[in-house]
Scaffold this active site. Structure first.
Site, PDB file in Angstrom:
ATOM      1  N   HIS A   1      39.211 -60.453  45.794  1.00 13.47           N
ATOM      2  CA  HIS A   1      39.379 -59.583  46.961  1.00 13.47           C
ATOM      3  C   HIS A   1      38.139 -58.731  47.232  1.00 13.47           C
ATOM      4  O   HIS A   1      37.437 -58.315  46.319  1.00 13.47           O
ATOM      5  CB  HIS A   1      40.602 -58.679  46.778  1.00 13.47           C
ATOM      6  N   ASP A   2      37.870 -58.520  48.498  1.00  9.37           N
ATOM      7  CA  ASP A   2      36.792 -57.651  48.981  1.00  9.37           C
ATOM      8  C   ASP A   2      35.387 -58.195  48.705  1.00  9.37           C
ATOM      9  O   ASP A   2      34.403 -57.483  48.906  1.00  9.37           O
ATOM     10  CB  ASP A   2      36.895 -56.234  48.398  1.00  9.37           C
TER      11      ASP A   2
ATOM     12  N   GLY B   1      36.673 -58.911  42.037  1.00  9.42           N
ATOM     13  CA  GLY B   1      36.748 -58.183  43.290  1.00  9.42           C
ATOM     14  C   GLY B   1      35.483 -57.396  43.604  1.00  9.42           C
ATOM     15  O   GLY B   1      34.771 -56.935  42.715  1.00  9.42           O
TER      16      GLY B   1
END
Length: 257
Positions: free
Chosen positions: A120-121, A138
């Site tokens: 994520h991100d 992440g």
């Protein structure tokens, strides 16, 4: 063409030229561009945009929720660029809510091989190659033209500079400067990615200055505080400036050894 065996949420926007195979699942609020191909049993979970010409292989799974304890089902996004290839069983997750922009981003012309994972991100540039089982935690930021060898692992919040190459099984816990080759556990700088620089047409004099920049960075007799002044003495080719700017922006610290 959409196979009758595909499952597609009515909120999706799908270009007429896209091809979606049997068993594929496309969840809510997804946008599928022109000439996209989505293979058998592939999953695009939700809130995902796939750029024109990208190929999602059978059993790839993208757009899933972030692996983040604090996530509460917010409508975060995943953006995939144009002309990417995402192979079987690769996983790419949507963003968390911990950055201002709630997006995980993969640029254009990226090749994500089987079983690779992008957390994520993450923000990936263009023309990146991740070979089998590469894993980005992440919030990793990866410059364009990066190549990562099999089983390379990057700790969350690390940055990989443009044009860098990660060797197989490398363990990255600090930033890797642009145009370098990193190997080992923990990662160490092995040398300059000369082959990659030549392929992109970087001139010999610029490559020589980058070698000098890398030597300054790796020289532990030079105090870290003095490194910027030493680098400023080099001829400021574009690639040297990219190298210096990357070091200035480092928050996690960078690999020197």
């Amino acid at each position: 063409m959409i196979n009758k065996g595909a499952i597609i949420d009515p909120s999706c926007e799908i270009a007429d030229s896209a091809e979606i195979a049997a068993g594929a699942y496309i969840g809510k609020n997804c946008v599928i561009g022109e000439n996209v191909q989505i293979g058998y049993n592939a999953v695009v979970e939700s809130n995902t945009t796939i750029g024109d010409g990208t190929v999602l292989s059978p059993n790839a799974h993208i757009g899933g929720a972030p692996q983040d304890y604090s996530f509460r089902g917010e409508d975060t996004k995943l953006i995939i660029g144009k002309n990417c290839v995402i192979r079987e069983f690769a996983t790419i997750h949507r963003a968390s809510t911990k950055e201002d922009v709630w997006e995980t981003v993969v640029g254009d012309d990226c090749f994500i091989m089987a079983y690779a994972h992008i957390g994520h991100d993450c923000k990936l540039g263009n023309n990146i190659t991740l070979t089998n089982y590469v894993s980005f935690g992440g919030h990793c930021h990866v410059g364009s033209n990066v190549v990562a060898g099999g089983y390379a692992g990057c700790h969350q919040f690390t940055r990989i500079g443009t044009g860098a190459m990660l060797g197989a099984r490398v363990n990255v816990s600090k930033d890797i400067p642009p145009f370098c080759m990193a190997v080992g556990i923990p990662a160490r700088i092995e040398g300059l990615n000369v082959v990659g620089l030549k392929r992109r047409g970087v001139k010999p004099d610029a490559r020589l200055e980058l070698k000098r920049a890398m030597a300054i960075l790796r020289d532990l007799k030079i105090k870290l505080a003095d490194v910027p002044d030493k680098l400023a003495e080099l001829e400021q080719f574009e690639e040297v400036k990219i190298f210096i700017d990357f070091l200035k922006d480092s928050k996690r610290g960078f690999t020197r050894r």
